[in-house]
Scaffold this active site. Structure first.
Site, PDB file in Angstrom:
ATOM      1  N   ALA A   4       0.780  -1.235   0.000  1.00 19.48           N
ATOM      2  CA  ALA A   4       0.000   0.000   0.000  1.00 19.48           C
ATOM      3  C   ALA A   4       0.810   1.282   0.000  1.00 19.48           C
ATOM      4  O   ALA A   4       0.235   2.369  -0.079  1.00 19.48           O
ATOM      5  CB  ALA A   4      -0.922   0.013   1.225  1.00 19.48           C
TER       6      ALA A   4
ATOM      7  N   TYR B 196       7.845 -14.463 -13.713  1.00 21.79           N
ATOM      8  CA  TYR B 196       6.950 -13.351 -13.407  1.00 21.79           C
ATOM      9  C   TYR B 196       5.626 -13.521 -14.152  1.00 21.79           C
ATOM     10  O   TYR B 196       4.537 -13.430 -13.557  1.00 21.79           O
ATOM     11  CB  TYR B 196       7.579 -12.006 -13.774  1.00 21.79           C
ATOM     12  CG  TYR B 196       6.611 -10.858 -13.633  1.00 21.79           C
ATOM     13  CD1 TYR B 196       6.168 -10.457 -12.379  1.00 21.79           C
ATOM     14  CD2 TYR B 196       6.092 -10.201 -14.756  1.00 21.79           C
ATOM     15  CE1 TYR B 196       5.240  -9.435 -12.231  1.00 21.79           C
ATOM     16  CE2 TYR B 196       5.174  -9.179 -14.620  1.00 21.79           C
ATOM     17  CZ  TYR B 196       4.746  -8.799 -13.361  1.00 21.79           C
ATOM     18  OH  TYR B 196       3.829  -7.791 -13.226  1.00 21.79           O
TER      19      TYR B 196
ATOM     20  N   PHE C 214       8.138  -0.352 -10.064  1.00 18.65           N
ATOM     21  CA  PHE C 214       8.194  -1.718 -10.596  1.00 18.65           C
ATOM     22  C   PHE C 214       9.519  -2.003 -11.294  1.00 18.65           C
ATOM     23  O   PHE C 214      10.222  -2.971 -10.979  1.00 18.65           O
ATOM     24  CB  PHE C 214       7.025  -1.919 -11.561  1.00 18.65           C
ATOM     25  CG  PHE C 214       7.006  -3.237 -12.281  1.00 18.65           C
ATOM     26  CD1 PHE C 214       6.401  -4.341 -11.704  1.00 18.65           C
ATOM     27  CD2 PHE C 214       7.579  -3.377 -13.534  1.00 18.65           C
ATOM     28  CE1 PHE C 214       6.377  -5.570 -12.367  1.00 18.65           C
ATOM     29  CE2 PHE C 214       7.561  -4.588 -14.206  1.00 18.65           C
ATOM     30  CZ  PHE C 214       6.963  -5.683 -13.619  1.00 18.65           C
TER      31      PHE C 214
END
Length: 254
Positions: free
Chosen positions: A15, A154, A191
């Protein structure tokens, strides 16, 4: 009528950055209260301060099953009846082909993207079913549908996330609990920085010359899904930047 989130309780994993932080902002903006779960205490405190009284910070690593089960079973009064779960915690590590990839990195991706998601979901799902309402939103990826060189484990973890979501939908029929797989393409967050072990130059090159999605775009899509009328279940929602399309077939020539 759209589903009213006023004073409903949500829980978002991962978060404190990227899509997760944008989801917290979007859900609070729609009137919800949010349990924000993440590993970085300083960022959690900042998030809770920004949304005073509306966010409960929960220091949590989803890879630690015992900690997840204990923490979610002992949330303080008023913060335990989670109605919207956004399983956002996840990561990609490395871009090497399978024959050179790190098994340790593969294991970390599996533990976070698959096992952590499963454990959090299983801890909260019985309460949703008992109350007859709830929504599990799993953040997958277009990598789970369209393979690309170096995506190996992934992509496989995100295919797992998508298929688990569809199987949840099958199990939850008639319970009042919904399940949605959100499948974004290129989103500029931390990311790529994580994927390239903190190499900011490599991370920036990923988005060079094009406009990727922002975390707010994905959070907006998630908010739309969870505010549909209760009889509407968005099974899967795929979104990409206008400047991204589907991977071409890889061809080795010569």
């Amino acid at each position: 009528m759209p589903y009213d989130l006023t004073d409903r309780l949500a829980l978002v994993t991962g978060a404190t950055s990227g899509i997760g932080a944008a989801c917290v902002d979007a859900l609070v903006g729609a009137g919800a209260r949010v349990v924000a779960a993440a590993r970085r205490a300083d960022r959690l405190d900042a998030l809770a301060s920004r949304h005073a009284g509306r966010v409960h910070p929960l220091l949590l690593d989803v890879r630690d099953r015992a900690a997840v089960e204990a923490s979610l079973a002992t949330l303080p009064a008023g913060w335990g009846e989670v109605e919207v779960l956004v399983n956002n915690a996840g990561l990609a590590l490395g871009i090497e082909p399978a024959q050179r990839a790190s098994v340790d990195e593969w294991q970390t991706m599996i533990d976070t993207n698959c096992t952590g998601l499963v454990v959090v979901t299983r801890a909260l799902l019985p309460g949703m079913v008992e109350r007859g309402r709830g929504h599990v939103v799993n953040v997958a990826s277009v990598a789970g549908t369209y393979p690309y060189p170096g995506g190996n484990v992934y992509g496989a973890t995100k295919a797992f996330v998508r298929q688990l979501t569809l199987n949840l939908k099958a199990d939850l029929i008639g319970t009042g609990v919904r399940a949605t797989s959100i499948e974004p393409g290129m989103v500029e967050t931390e990311f790529s920085l994580v994927r390239f072990s903190g190499d900011a130059g490599k991370a920036k090159q990923v988005y060079q010359g094009m406009q990727p999605l922002g975390p707010e775009d994905v959070a907006d899509a998630i908010l739309w899904c969870v505010t549909r009328p209760p009889h509407v279940n968005v099974n899967a929602l795929e979104l990409m930047p206008e400047r991204q399309a589907f991977s071409p077939f890889a061809v080795k020539r010569g």
